[in-house]
Design a protein around this motif. Sequence first.
Motif, short mmCIF file in Angstrom:
data_model
loop_
_atom_site.label_atom_id
_atom_site.label_comp_id
_atom_site.label_asym_id
_atom_site.label_seq_id
_atom_site.Cartn_x
_atom_site.Cartn_y
_atom_site.Cartn_z
N MET A 50 -3.80 35.93 -45.45
CA MET A 50 -4.28 37.01 -46.32
C MET A 50 -3.17 37.41 -47.30
O MET A 50 -2.06 37.61 -46.90
N LYS A 51 -3.51 37.52 -48.55
CA LYS A 51 -2.54 37.88 -49.57
C LYS A 51 -3.16 38.84 -50.56
O LYS A 51 -4.35 38.85 -50.77
N HIS A 81 0.15 47.06 -60.87
CA HIS A 81 -1.18 46.63 -60.43
C HIS A 81 -1.15 46.17 -58.98
O HIS A 81 -0.29 45.39 -58.59
N LYS A 82 -2.09 46.67 -58.16
CA LYS A 82 -2.29 46.20 -56.79
C LYS A 82 -3.78 46.04 -56.54
O LYS A 82 -4.58 46.88 -56.96
N LEU A 83 -4.13 44.97 -55.86
CA LEU A 83 -5.53 44.75 -55.49
C LEU A 83 -5.60 44.42 -54.02
O LEU A 83 -4.96 43.48 -53.55
N PHE A 84 -6.36 45.23 -53.28
CA PHE A 84 -6.57 45.05 -51.84
C PHE A 84 -7.99 44.54 -51.64
O PHE A 84 -8.95 45.26 -51.89
N ASP A 85 -8.09 43.29 -51.19
CA ASP A 85 -9.36 42.59 -51.18
C ASP A 85 -9.82 42.41 -49.73
O ASP A 85 -9.15 41.73 -48.94
N GLU A 102 0.80 43.62 -46.08
CA GLU A 102 -0.10 43.77 -47.22
C GLU A 102 -0.74 45.15 -47.26
O GLU A 102 -0.95 45.72 -48.32
N PHE A 103 -1.06 45.68 -46.08
CA PHE A 103 -1.66 47.02 -45.99
C PHE A 103 -0.59 48.09 -45.83
O PHE A 103 -0.59 49.10 -46.53
#
Length: 280
Positions: A1-2, A23-27, A60-61
């Motif tokens: 997971m990235k 910018h951050k994107l949590f998918d 990541e979280f």
Amino acid sequence: MKYLWANALLSLTGSASAIFTGHKLFDFRNIANPRVPDALPDWDSNKAARETHEYFLSREFTDTFAIMNWSKDVTETAPIRMTNSFNNIYIQPNTDPNPESSTFMTLRTVRHPDFQSAAEFQTHTSDYQHVAMTMRARTIGGPGAVTAMFTYWKPENSDWDAVQEADLEIRTAEPRNELRYTNQPSYDPVRDVERPDAFRDVTLPTVWTTWQTHRMEWTPGKVDWYVDGQFMTSISYQAPVDPAYLLWNVWSDGGVWSGEMPVYEHVEMHVQYIEIEYLG
């Protein structure tokens, strides 16, 4: 997971994107080993619960967010005691017909006979001064709860009137095509009246039980709101000024604002992704 950093993944329609350099994107759309945990039946087990999925232990979280487990007691205006629980934030398989994703993140609140179990997470830091937040989300469940995305700052040892907050709130007792945007505080306790310039009740292009892309743009002097690329409203009155935390929650306390959920009812906010753009 990235983290997925490519702007091409999302079709951003907000007008202020160009001013943000970070910018951050949590998918949450394709995470392995999704699992829906059973609701925990008692106060102590909700308080003691830990992360429901390895994703919430990943850098990541955790580099950006923290899951909350604070509680509040019964008051005159909130007659049901409430506790936030790690058990109510989890990765869920998407079983929709023709699903948009294979998984999503869920925030859940559950009404038990003598308390409310809720969910909240926030950024570790309160240094977001002007930001755009985007989420693809929906809300499901019965009446009597609130699902929300918002900024928050309150100076230490100050009273409620000093709070700075820009929020999106869905109240599940209200019509499914309506929500409220607010630059808090929306109430004047001295005069015992609402501040009508602080909030907007809007009619949505689609119902909030279906997937919608919600976007907030907080820029100097105003907060703009969009749904599925459509401009909803702009609020300048009491626009936040100081750096703030970013939060997401699902809750109820039996009070006038949230309403009271039927015992054993669930309300859930499903989130496919969260994007944060900020002044880096």
